[in-house]
Design a protein around this motif. Structure first.
Motif, PDB file in Angstrom:
ATOM      1  N   LYS A 183     -52.274 -12.158 -87.930  1.00  0.00           N
ATOM      2  CA  LYS A 183     -51.795 -13.191 -88.845  1.00  0.00           C
ATOM      3  C   LYS A 183     -52.220 -14.575 -88.367  1.00  0.00           C
ATOM      4  O   LYS A 183     -52.126 -14.884 -87.183  1.00  0.00           O
ATOM      5  CB  LYS A 183     -50.268 -13.150 -88.951  1.00  0.00           C
ATOM      6  CG  LYS A 183     -49.697 -11.925 -89.635  1.00  0.00           C
ATOM      7  CD  LYS A 183     -48.206 -12.080 -89.862  1.00  0.00           C
ATOM      8  CE  LYS A 183     -47.451 -12.299 -88.554  1.00  0.00           C
ATOM      9  NZ  LYS A 183     -45.983 -12.389 -88.798  1.00  0.00           N
ATOM     10  N   GLU A 212     -50.748 -17.299 -88.608  1.00  0.00           N
ATOM     11  CA  GLU A 212     -49.662 -18.054 -87.976  1.00  0.00           C
ATOM     12  C   GLU A 212     -49.642 -17.862 -86.468  1.00  0.00           C
ATOM     13  O   GLU A 212     -49.240 -18.753 -85.722  1.00  0.00           O
ATOM     14  CB  GLU A 212     -48.296 -17.631 -88.537  1.00  0.00           C
ATOM     15  CG  GLU A 212     -48.168 -17.730 -90.041  1.00  0.00           C
ATOM     16  CD  GLU A 212     -48.464 -16.411 -90.719  1.00  0.00           C
ATOM     17  OE1 GLU A 212     -47.512 -15.671 -91.020  1.00  0.00           O
ATOM     18  OE2 GLU A 212     -49.647 -16.144 -90.947  1.00  0.00           O
ATOM     19  N   ASN A 213     -50.054 -16.669 -86.008  1.00  0.00           N
ATOM     20  CA  ASN A 213     -50.022 -16.404 -84.566  1.00  0.00           C
ATOM     21  C   ASN A 213     -50.984 -17.297 -83.800  1.00  0.00           C
ATOM     22  O   ASN A 213     -50.761 -17.610 -82.627  1.00  0.00           O
ATOM     23  CB  ASN A 213     -50.352 -14.935 -84.296  1.00  0.00           C
ATOM     24  CG  ASN A 213     -49.272 -13.996 -84.798  1.00  0.00           C
ATOM     25  OD1 ASN A 213     -48.123 -14.385 -84.953  1.00  0.00           O
ATOM     26  ND2 ASN A 213     -49.640 -12.757 -85.076  1.00  0.00           N
ATOM     27  N   LYS A 223     -51.405 -20.329 -84.230  1.00  0.00           N
ATOM     28  CA  LYS A 223     -50.813 -21.655 -84.091  1.00  0.00           C
ATOM     29  C   LYS A 223     -49.801 -21.723 -82.951  1.00  0.00           C
ATOM     30  O   LYS A 223     -49.305 -22.798 -82.620  1.00  0.00           O
ATOM     31  CB  LYS A 223     -50.134 -22.058 -85.398  1.00  0.00           C
ATOM     32  CG  LYS A 223     -51.080 -22.134 -86.581  1.00  0.00           C
ATOM     33  CD  LYS A 223     -50.335 -22.427 -87.880  1.00  0.00           C
ATOM     34  CE  LYS A 223     -51.272 -22.429 -89.075  1.00  0.00           C
ATOM     35  NZ  LYS A 223     -50.547 -22.664 -90.356  1.00  0.00           N
ATOM     36  N   LEU A 224     -49.485 -20.567 -82.352  1.00  0.00           N
ATOM     37  CA  LEU A 224     -48.513 -20.546 -81.266  1.00  0.00           C
ATOM     38  C   LEU A 224     -49.074 -21.251 -80.038  1.00  0.00           C
ATOM     39  O   LEU A 224     -50.248 -21.055 -79.692  1.00  0.00           O
ATOM     40  CB  LEU A 224     -48.146 -19.103 -80.905  1.00  0.00           C
ATOM     41  CG  LEU A 224     -47.432 -18.284 -81.983  1.00  0.00           C
ATOM     42  CD1 LEU A 224     -47.328 -16.826 -81.545  1.00  0.00           C
ATOM     43  CD2 LEU A 224     -46.048 -18.858 -82.258  1.00  0.00           C
ATOM     44  N   GLY A 228     -51.404 -18.439 -78.905  1.00  0.00           N
ATOM     45  CA  GLY A 228     -52.339 -18.654 -79.996  1.00  0.00           C
ATOM     46  C   GLY A 228     -53.624 -19.315 -79.529  1.00  0.00           C
ATOM     47  O   GLY A 228     -54.719 -19.003 -80.022  1.00  0.00           O
ATOM     48  N   VAL A 265     -54.680 -14.620 -93.420  1.00  0.00           N
ATOM     49  CA  VAL A 265     -53.514 -15.024 -94.197  1.00  0.00           C
ATOM     50  C   VAL A 265     -53.262 -13.922 -95.211  1.00  0.00           C
ATOM     51  O   VAL A 265     -54.071 -13.707 -96.120  1.00  0.00           O
ATOM     52  CB  VAL A 265     -53.742 -16.371 -94.920  1.00  0.00           C
ATOM     53  CG1 VAL A 265     -52.511 -16.744 -95.754  1.00  0.00           C
ATOM     54  CG2 VAL A 265     -54.059 -17.469 -93.909  1.00  0.00           C
TER      55      VAL A 265
END
Length: 244
Positions: A102, A104-105, A107-108, A112, A124
């Motif tokens: 994903k 979003e991961n 952005k960690l 990330g 996405v």
């Protein structure tokens, strides 16, 4: 006791990730001239993830069939998906591959950033343009002889049952003429609590790598290959749970 242990674990996770990311930067910089596929960095990332099993006395992991995975050569690895802990567990394969994960991961902090360094492939879910970019990214890695790993269910199973598979992994296998390698996970749902940060009493996770499946026998039929691989994983998962 579980609460105190969980607090200690997450503190260790945060502190160690900082140091390990700095180590990843060093590995990336040193190996970049001779390791364009970032295989060494991925193996370093495997150690990073597995460290949390090594230091956690209530987490136990058994990996079977690792020898069926290639050190070099295109392959599409597919696994059932029970929890966030599946990611830590599958790093225990200690073989080069690129994750599809994903977006979003990525952005960690630290985790990330390391995913970016490794060249893993973001997605996405439900976004057509992102899916097209993901497929193109996977094709590039496969054409370089680097395996990819995908969760064909697309998201975690809430009840432990294997959900319907999406077509992407099987389309790649047929188009790139490379094998599908099914991987079955059991016991991983308890590694990472879905709602909260307090760990369960004990985790006994197992990973079993199955025999590669040649897509040539499916005459370009993506759905037939997809359904066959899902059936293989479902049957093996039931067998593993019965053994337990």
């Amino acid at each position: 006791m579980r609460l105190l242990f969980s607090i200690a674990f997450w503190l260790f996770f945060a502190v160690s990730s900082t140091g390990l990311f700095l180590g990843a930067l060093v590995v990336w910089a040193v190996t970049r001239p001779f390791d364009a596929d970032r295989r060494v960095l991925h193996l370093y990332s495997c150690f990073w993830a597995q460290l949390y099993f090594y230091v956690n006395p209530v987490w136990h992991l058994k990996v079977e069939g690792r020898e069926r995975l290639p050190w070099k050569g295109a392959a599409v690895l597919v696994a059932n998906h029970e929890s966030l802990g599946d990611i830590l567990v599958l790093f225990g394969l200690y073989r080069p591959f690129k994750w599809v994960s994903k977006a979003e991961n990525f952005k960690l902090p630290l985790i990330g950033w390391n995913m970016h360094l490794n060249g893993y492939v973001p997605l996405v879910r439900g976004d057509r343009e992102s899916i097209i970019r993901m497929m193109a990214g996977c094709e590039r890695w496969l054409s370089r002889g680097v395996p990819i790993l995908m969760f064909p269910e697309g998201t975690r199973s809430k009840d432990g049952e294997v959900k319907a598979f999406k077509d992407g992994a099987f389309t790649l296998s047929i188009q790139q003429r490379c094998p599908i390698i099914p991987i079955v996970l059991t016991g991983t749902a308890r590694t990472m609590p879905k709602h909260g940060l307090v760990f369960q009493n004990s985790v006994h996770a197992r990973v079993r790598v199955l025999e590669p499946i040649d897509p040539a026998g499916f005459a370009g039929d993506v759905q037939a290959l997809r359904d066959h691989v899902r059936d293989v994983i479902v049957r093996e998962k039931a067998r593993m749970e019965a053994e337990r």
